[in-house]
Scaffold this motif. Structure first.
Motif, short mmCIF file in Angstrom:
data_model
loop_
_atom_site.label_atom_id
_atom_site.label_comp_id
_atom_site.label_asym_id
_atom_site.label_seq_id
_atom_site.Cartn_x
_atom_site.Cartn_y
_atom_site.Cartn_z
N THR A 1 1.01 -0.95 0.36
CA THR A 1 -0.12 0.03 0.03
C THR A 1 0.71 1.48 -0.08
N LEU B 1 -6.58 0.86 -4.41
CA LEU B 1 -5.71 0.21 -3.37
C LEU B 1 -5.19 0.06 -2.21
N TYR B 2 -6.44 -0.11 -1.75
CA TYR B 2 -6.98 -0.89 -0.95
C TYR B 2 -6.95 -2.30 -1.41
N GLY C 1 -3.79 -3.98 0.64
CA GLY C 1 -3.93 -3.30 1.80
C GLY C 1 -3.74 -4.93 2.57
N GLN D 1 1.08 4.42 -2.63
CA GLN D 1 1.04 5.92 -2.49
C GLN D 1 1.92 6.51 -2.78
#
Length: 95
Positions: free
Chosen positions: A2, A91-92, A95, A6
């Motif tokens: 992640t 993005l997640y 994660g 970012q």
């Protein structure tokens, strides 16, 4: 993972602002608001051109030629926005 995405997203934001600054500066130069004879304006313009011209030249090879309108900055900006959307939507998931 992640954190890496970012960082890539932050670099995409920087690229977006660089392309927007180049487009706005080209308009200001063409409308004689900015003068390229001023050293600071010339250095900024030359630096932006050196950064963006390799990207624009690859896009210009793909796009058909148009009469006096350069769509390479628009295509580059759309590509940056598309990359931003793809990365932010996924993005997640990592994660």
């Amino acid at each position: 993972m992640t954190s890496l995405l970012q960082i890539v997203l932050m670099l995409i934001h920087v690229a977006k602002w660089i392309v927007l600054a180049h487009v706005i500066m080209s308009w200001l130069i063409n409308f004689n608001v900015l003068n390229l004879r001023q050293p600071l304006v010339w250095q900024l313009w030359n630096g932006l051109n050196r950064v963006l011209e390799p990207v624009y030249s690859r896009i210009r090879r793909i796009l058909p030629p148009t009469a006096g309108i350069d769509f390479a900055p628009l295509a580059a900006l759309l590509a940056v926005f598309a990359a931003e959307i793809v990365i932010s939507n996924n993005l997640y998931a990592f994660g």
